[in-house]
Design a protein around this motif. Structure first.
Motif, PDB file in Angstrom:
ATOM      1  N   MET A 140       0.847  -1.186   0.000  1.00 27.74           N
ATOM      2  CA  MET A 140       0.000   0.000   0.000  1.00 27.74           C
ATOM      3  C   MET A 140       0.887   1.242   0.000  1.00 27.74           C
ATOM      4  SD  MET A 140      -2.835   1.042   2.821  1.00 27.74           S
ATOM      5  CE  MET A 140      -3.702   2.554   2.659  1.00 27.74           C
ATOM      6  N   GLU A 141       0.584   2.146  -0.864  1.00 28.66           N
ATOM      7  CA  GLU A 141       1.320   3.405  -0.968  1.00 28.66           C
ATOM      8  C   GLU A 141       0.719   4.415   0.005  1.00 28.66           C
ATOM      9  OE1 GLU A 141       4.532   5.371  -2.538  1.00 28.66           O
ATOM     10  OE2 GLU A 141       3.854   3.395  -3.185  1.00 28.66           O
ATOM     11  N   LEU A 142       1.547   4.963   0.896  1.00 27.00           N
ATOM     12  CA  LEU A 142       1.075   5.939   1.875  1.00 27.00           C
ATOM     13  C   LEU A 142       1.518   7.336   1.481  1.00 27.00           C
ATOM     14  CD1 LEU A 142       1.893   4.099   5.234  1.00 27.00           C
ATOM     15  CD2 LEU A 142      -0.180   3.982   3.868  1.00 27.00           C
ATOM     16  N   ASP A 143       0.607   8.290   1.638  1.00 28.50           N
ATOM     17  CA  ASP A 143       0.981   9.680   1.373  1.00 28.50           C
ATOM     18  C   ASP A 143       1.348  10.368   2.695  1.00 28.50           C
ATOM     19  OD1 ASP A 143      -1.416  10.336   2.644  1.00 28.50           O
ATOM     20  OD2 ASP A 143      -2.465  10.823   0.785  1.00 28.50           O
ATOM     21  N   ASP A 144       1.695  11.647   2.596  1.00 25.43           N
ATOM     22  CA  ASP A 144       2.126  12.397   3.777  1.00 25.43           C
ATOM     23  C   ASP A 144       1.068  12.409   4.876  1.00 25.43           C
ATOM     24  OD1 ASP A 144       4.523  12.976   2.540  1.00 25.43           O
ATOM     25  OD2 ASP A 144       3.941  15.007   1.938  1.00 25.43           O
ATOM     26  N   LEU A 145      -0.192  12.528   4.488  1.00 25.89           N
ATOM     27  CA  LEU A 145      -1.286  12.569   5.458  1.00 25.89           C
ATOM     28  C   LEU A 145      -1.435  11.228   6.189  1.00 25.89           C
ATOM     29  CD1 LEU A 145      -3.319  14.553   6.521  1.00 25.89           C
ATOM     30  CD2 LEU A 145      -4.895  13.825   4.741  1.00 25.89           C
ATOM     31  N   ASP A 146      -1.298  10.123   5.451  1.00 25.44           N
ATOM     32  CA  ASP A 146      -1.353   8.797   6.077  1.00 25.44           C
ATOM     33  C   ASP A 146      -0.244   8.661   7.126  1.00 25.44           C
ATOM     34  OD1 ASP A 146      -3.507   7.862   4.505  1.00 25.44           O
ATOM     35  OD2 ASP A 146      -2.146   7.193   2.923  1.00 25.44           O
ATOM     36  N   TRP A 147       0.965   9.088   6.771  1.00 25.52           N
ATOM     37  CA  TRP A 147       2.088   8.996   7.706  1.00 25.52           C
ATOM     38  C   TRP A 147       1.860   9.868   8.937  1.00 25.52           C
ATOM     39  CZ3 TRP A 147       5.367   5.308   8.175  1.00 25.52           C
ATOM     40  CH2 TRP A 147       5.715   4.531   7.067  1.00 25.52           C
ATOM     41  N   LYS A 148       1.285  11.043   8.745  1.00 18.66           N
ATOM     42  CA  LYS A 148       0.991  11.931   9.877  1.00 18.66           C
ATOM     43  C   LYS A 148      -0.030  11.272  10.798  1.00 18.66           C
ATOM     44  CE  LYS A 148       1.066  15.815  12.175  1.00 18.66           C
ATOM     45  NZ  LYS A 148       2.124  16.058  13.136  1.00 18.66           N
ATOM     46  N   LEU A 149      -1.062  10.651  10.230  1.00 16.07           N
ATOM     47  CA  LEU A 149      -2.055   9.943  11.037  1.00 16.07           C
ATOM     48  C   LEU A 149      -1.421   8.790  11.807  1.00 16.07           C
ATOM     49  CD1 LEU A 149      -5.042   9.919   8.528  1.00 16.07           C
ATOM     50  CD2 LEU A 149      -4.953  11.127  10.726  1.00 16.07           C
ATOM     51  N   LEU A 150      -0.554   8.037  11.135  1.00 19.22           N
ATOM     52  CA  LEU A 150       0.132   6.930  11.809  1.00 19.22           C
ATOM     53  C   LEU A 150       1.009   7.435  12.948  1.00 19.22           C
ATOM     54  CD1 LEU A 150       1.139   4.678   8.788  1.00 19.22           C
ATOM     55  CD2 LEU A 150      -0.643   4.233  10.491  1.00 19.22           C
ATOM     56  N   ASP A 151       1.734   8.529  12.716  1.00 20.86           N
ATOM     57  CA  ASP A 151       2.577   9.108  13.767  1.00 20.86           C
ATOM     58  C   ASP A 151       1.727   9.480  14.985  1.00 20.86           C
ATOM     59  OD1 ASP A 151       4.889   8.871  12.249  1.00 20.86           O
ATOM     60  OD2 ASP A 151       4.861  10.961  11.577  1.00 20.86           O
ATOM     61  N   LEU A 152       0.623  10.164  14.737  1.00 19.70           N
ATOM     62  CA  LEU A 152      -0.234  10.610  15.838  1.00 19.70           C
ATOM     63  C   LEU A 152      -0.858   9.432  16.584  1.00 19.70           C
ATOM     64  CD1 LEU A 152      -1.941  13.626  14.044  1.00 19.70           C
ATOM     65  CD2 LEU A 152      -0.368  13.742  16.000  1.00 19.70           C
ATOM     66  N   LEU A 153      -1.339   8.445  15.852  1.00 22.41           N
ATOM     67  CA  LEU A 153      -1.969   7.291  16.505  1.00 22.41           C
ATOM     68  C   LEU A 153      -0.969   6.436  17.269  1.00 22.41           C
ATOM     69  CD1 LEU A 153      -4.584   6.282  13.800  1.00 22.41           C
ATOM     70  CD2 LEU A 153      -5.052   7.140  16.116  1.00 22.41           C
ATOM     71  N   GLN A 154       0.278   6.388  16.807  1.00 22.14           N
ATOM     72  CA  GLN A 154       1.298   5.645  17.553  1.00 22.14           C
ATOM     73  C   GLN A 154       1.693   6.384  18.830  1.00 22.14           C
ATOM     74  OE1 GLN A 154       4.248   3.151  15.029  1.00 22.14           O
ATOM     75  NE2 GLN A 154       3.667   4.903  13.757  1.00 22.14           N
ATOM     76  N   GLN A 155       1.537   7.702  18.841  1.00 26.64           N
ATOM     77  CA  GLN A 155       1.789   8.479  20.057  1.00 26.64           C
ATOM     78  C   GLN A 155       0.639   8.329  21.046  1.00 26.64           C
ATOM     79  OE1 GLN A 155       2.742  12.611  19.166  1.00 26.64           O
ATOM     80  NE2 GLN A 155       3.799  11.951  17.317  1.00 26.64           N
ATOM     81  N   ASP A 156      -0.595   8.293  20.522  1.00 29.56           N
ATOM     82  CA  ASP A 156      -1.782   8.204  21.372  1.00 29.56           C
ATOM     83  C   ASP A 156      -2.890   7.500  20.603  1.00 29.56           C
ATOM     84  OD1 ASP A 156      -3.952   8.475  23.037  1.00 29.56           O
ATOM     85  OD2 ASP A 156      -3.935  10.666  23.077  1.00 29.56           O
ATOM     86  N   GLY A 157      -2.993   6.206  20.801  1.00 30.49           N
ATOM     87  CA  GLY A 157      -3.990   5.402  20.104  1.00 30.49           C
ATOM     88  C   GLY A 157      -5.424   5.699  20.522  1.00 30.49           C
ATOM     89  N   ARG A 158      -5.596   6.469  21.599  1.00 27.71           N
ATOM     90  CA  ARG A 158      -6.934   6.821  22.072  1.00 27.71           C
ATOM     91  C   ARG A 158      -7.389   8.189  21.572  1.00 27.71           C
ATOM     92  NH1 ARG A 158      -7.718   5.741  28.261  1.00 27.71           N
ATOM     93  NH2 ARG A 158      -9.826   6.134  27.554  1.00 27.71           N
ATOM     94  N   MET A 159      -6.585   8.817  20.746  1.00 24.51           N
ATOM     95  CA  MET A 159      -6.941  10.131  20.234  1.00 24.51           C
ATOM     96  C   MET A 159      -8.247  10.039  19.434  1.00 24.51           C
ATOM     97  SD  MET A 159      -4.560  12.751  18.003  1.00 24.51           S
ATOM     98  CE  MET A 159      -3.214  12.536  19.135  1.00 24.51           C
TER      99      MET A 159
END
Length: 154
Positions: free
Chosen positions: A1-20
C-alpha cells in the motif's frame, strides 16, 4: 500500500496516542473528521494499522523480574514448545529467529524462584540462556517513514 504524507501523519499521531479521537486527529492534520475517519478505516482495512492497545507496567503489577530467555529448541519439539511455552502467562514476546538460539522469549516474573521454574520448564525443549533486563532504552518504538529510508535517527 502506498502511503501519502497525510497517512504517515495519522500513523505518527496514533502511535503516540492510540486513544486520540477522530475529531482531535482531524484537527491535527487539518482535515474534516469524516475524511480522517475514512483514512484511518482504510489503513485498518489494509492491515497497516493492526490494533490498538494499552501499554501496562509489569513492575506496577507486581512483576519486577524481566528476562530474555533464549532457547535452542530441538526441531521435533517446536510444535510442543509453541503450544506449551509460548502460551504461558509470563511470556510477553516470543520471537522465532534464525541462528543458534531459535526462540527469544521476553518474560516477566514475580520472583527469581518463578523465573528459575520457567527456565527449568523451557529446558525440557532444549538448551537455554537467560539474561536479566536491567532497563530498556527503546521498546515499542513507532514505525516511521524514516525506517523506509534506511539507518537514520528519529
Amino acid at each position: 500500500m502506498e502511503l501519502d504524507d497525510l497517512d504517515w501523519k495519522l500513523l505518527d499521531l496514533l502511535q503516540q496516542d492510540g486513544r486520540m479521537t477522530f475529531t482531535e486527529l482531524a484537527r491535527r492534520v487539518s482535515l474534516s473528521a469524516p475524511a480522517t475517519t475514512e483514512r484511518v478505516r482504510r489503513l485498518e482495512q489494509a492491515g497497516v494499522i493492526t490494533g490498538y492497545t494499552a501499554v501496562v507496567s509489569p513492575q506496577r503489577l507486581g512483576l519486577p523480574i524481566e528476562a530474555i530467555v533464549r532457547v535452542r529448541v530441538r526441531s521435533l519439539d517446536t510444535p510442543r514448545f509453541r503450544e506449551r511455552m509460548v502460551t504461558l502467562a509470563q511470556v510477553l514476546d516470543a520471537d522465532h529467529v534464525t541462528g543458534d538460539d531459535c526462540w527469544l522469549l521476553r518474560v516477566v516474573c514475580r520472583s527469581m524462584v518463578e523465573l528459575e521454574e520457567f527456565v527449568e520448564h523451557a529446558q525440557r525443549y532444549g538448551d537455554t540462556t537467560t539474561s536479566l533486563v536491567f532497563s530498556s532504552a527503546a521498546r515499542n518504538g513507532p514505525v516511521t517513514r524514516n525506517v523506509l529510508g534506511g539507518i537514520v535517527s528519529r
